[in-house]
Design a protein around this motif. Sequence first.
Motif, PDB file in Angstrom:
ATOM      1  N   GLY A  72     -36.226  16.739  40.675  1.00 10.12           N
ATOM      2  CA  GLY A  72     -35.909  18.065  41.190  1.00 10.12           C
ATOM      3  C   GLY A  72     -37.122  18.754  41.778  1.00 10.12           C
ATOM      4  N   GLN A  73     -38.262  18.586  41.130  1.00 13.42           N
ATOM      5  CA  GLN A  73     -39.493  19.177  41.659  1.00 13.42           C
ATOM      6  C   GLN A  73     -39.827  18.604  43.029  1.00 13.42           C
ATOM      7  N   MET A  74     -39.613  17.304  43.185  1.00 21.93           N
ATOM      8  CA  MET A  74     -39.918  16.650  44.454  1.00 21.93           C
ATOM      9  C   MET A  74     -39.082  17.210  45.585  1.00 21.93           C
ATOM     10  N   LEU A  75     -37.789  17.352  45.347  1.00 25.19           N
ATOM     11  CA  LEU A  75     -36.869  17.697  46.419  1.00 25.19           C
ATOM     12  C   LEU A  75     -36.769  19.195  46.667  1.00 25.19           C
ATOM     13  N   SER A  76     -37.155  20.016  45.693  1.00 28.35           N
ATOM     14  CA  SER A  76     -36.984  21.459  45.840  1.00 28.35           C
ATOM     15  C   SER A  76     -38.266  22.173  46.236  1.00 28.35           C
ATOM     16  N   PHE A  77     -39.388  21.462  46.257  1.00 28.82           N
ATOM     17  CA  PHE A  77     -40.659  22.115  46.564  1.00 28.82           C
ATOM     18  C   PHE A  77     -40.660  22.632  47.995  1.00 28.82           C
ATOM     19  N   GLU A  78     -41.029  23.909  48.173  1.00 29.65           N
ATOM     20  CA  GLU A  78     -41.040  24.524  49.498  1.00 29.65           C
ATOM     21  C   GLU A  78     -42.370  25.232  49.777  1.00 29.65           C
ATOM     22  N   GLY A  79     -43.411  24.844  49.078  1.00 30.99           N
ATOM     23  CA  GLY A  79     -44.707  25.480  49.256  1.00 30.99           C
ATOM     24  C   GLY A  79     -45.465  24.872  50.414  1.00 30.99           C
ATOM     25  N   GLY A  80     -46.789  24.742  50.259  1.00 32.06           N
ATOM     26  CA  GLY A  80     -47.639  24.197  51.309  1.00 32.06           C
ATOM     27  C   GLY A  80     -47.548  22.690  51.385  1.00 32.06           C
ATOM     28  N   PRO A  81     -48.547  22.057  51.971  1.00 29.26           N
ATOM     29  CA  PRO A  81     -48.497  20.609  52.175  1.00 29.26           C
ATOM     30  C   PRO A  81     -48.654  19.801  50.896  1.00 29.26           C
ATOM     31  N   VAL A  82     -49.099  20.428  49.814  1.00 25.70           N
ATOM     32  CA  VAL A  82     -49.276  19.736  48.538  1.00 25.70           C
ATOM     33  C   VAL A  82     -48.563  20.517  47.446  1.00 25.70           C
ATOM     34  N   ASN A  83     -47.844  19.800  46.601  1.00 23.31           N
ATOM     35  CA  ASN A  83     -47.210  20.422  45.443  1.00 23.31           C
ATOM     36  C   ASN A  83     -48.275  20.550  44.349  1.00 23.31           C
ATOM     37  N   TRP A  84     -48.974  21.682  44.347  1.00 23.19           N
ATOM     38  CA  TRP A  84     -50.093  21.843  43.425  1.00 23.19           C
ATOM     39  C   TRP A  84     -49.642  22.056  41.992  1.00 23.19           C
TER      40      TRP A  84
END
Length: 469
Positions: free
Chosen positions: A74-86
């Motif tokens: 879920g974290q992978m597919l829902s992340f909408e931040g910058g170029p890196v999921n920090w």
Amino acid sequence: MSDTPFGFGLPPEEPENGDEGKKKPPSEGDKGAGNPFGFPGLPGSGPGGADNPFAAMFGSLNPNDLGAAFQQLGQMLSFEGGPVNWDMAKQIARQTVAQGTPDGTKDSSVGPAERSAVQEAVRLADLWLDGVTSLPSGASTSVAWSRAEWVEATLPAWQQLVDPVAERVGAAMGDVLPEEMQAMAGPLIGMMRSMGGAMFGQQIGQAVGVLAGEVVGSTDIGLPLGPAGKAALLPLNVEAFGKDLGVPKDEVRLYLALREAAHQRLFAHVPWLRSHLFGAVEGYARGIKVDTSKLEDAVSGLDPSNPEQLQEALQQGMFQPEDTPEQKAALARLETALALVEGWVDAVVHEAAKSRLTSAAALRETLRRRRASGGPAEQTFATLIGLELRPRRLRDAARLWASLTDARGVDGRDDLWEHPDMLPTASDLDDPDGFVHREHLDFSELDKMLGEAAGNQDERDQGKDDTDR
């Protein structure tokens, strides 16, 4: 490029006999239907998948791990931040630290005695450095960190270093699709970028977590990774560093405190240096191109039930510097800047320690060899931004700074940090004697002249205004 975007297609079939548990390689005819994302083990991949889709997706997982697996997906597919999921990077780094180092050493909280020992070492180090550099102390506080605390404190600097490269990968993900499909594939590209941010988060978290098990302070790679004015040592790693050297523990701690305190002086009192170094990294990153074929292979082969695969997906030589004059110049600027910082620290620390610590020469050589052998700092840099540092420049720079001290004194040497244009260049590292004895520009006098000229102009303007009235 495969026939379908990112190589998506049906997952490989399960073997009919089931004895080996191995999967057959996918055939060309399998692509393009049933499972549009090509993730191995998704529902419909075999008889077990038809009856129990969750077993098909997470068959290798313990039932107790299902919640964590779904959360990660879920974290992978829902992340909408910058170029890196920090957020993911931080989580992975903390998990890596918690697992301990290969020698079995586990992270632990720093006790009062260790904190006191670090504070005393930094205090004494600053006292010794006062006699070998004109730059005053740059450490307003000194701290002893656990490995987990190092991760927390340095992540903002890693973000500044890595985001420029990650942005190029995010753009490349859109380029992987055929041009005629890009207009209609907005949601798909968005999902791929979310997954790209997660992949980078996995990779960076793993790298930073491993590095936390080996660094001894906040400036091991020649960049200010920690908060400004805060000299930091990691007691657990300091002990591990000196374990087999046959050097008293207090001497090891004091020598490393000298290096940390010297870095802090440089970064605190050369106001342009931090932005110069990080700007050089960003300039280099702009010239990096992404191997889209490897990116396509990495994305098409992702398996949600195999988190370790994500940690390796971006470590296959995907980053390649462009062979252009601009990129070569950017690389030279970055390597030279880092070498000058490390060389200056090496020279002043040796001058401060050589008459006070019997092990100073041995510790200096140990640290030099650690850099030259491609230690954790160099490997992490190469992994994150596709850059291999050249440690040989460290010795060249240290020799140049030592020669400058002999020829111009401490003040004359340190005055070169007043302006970036006064510093030695890469060619000067090849010919240190030529630079040492060359007439150099005095930017302080130039600034004084410009200031006086500006003041005179203001006086003339004021007189003109009085006349007009």
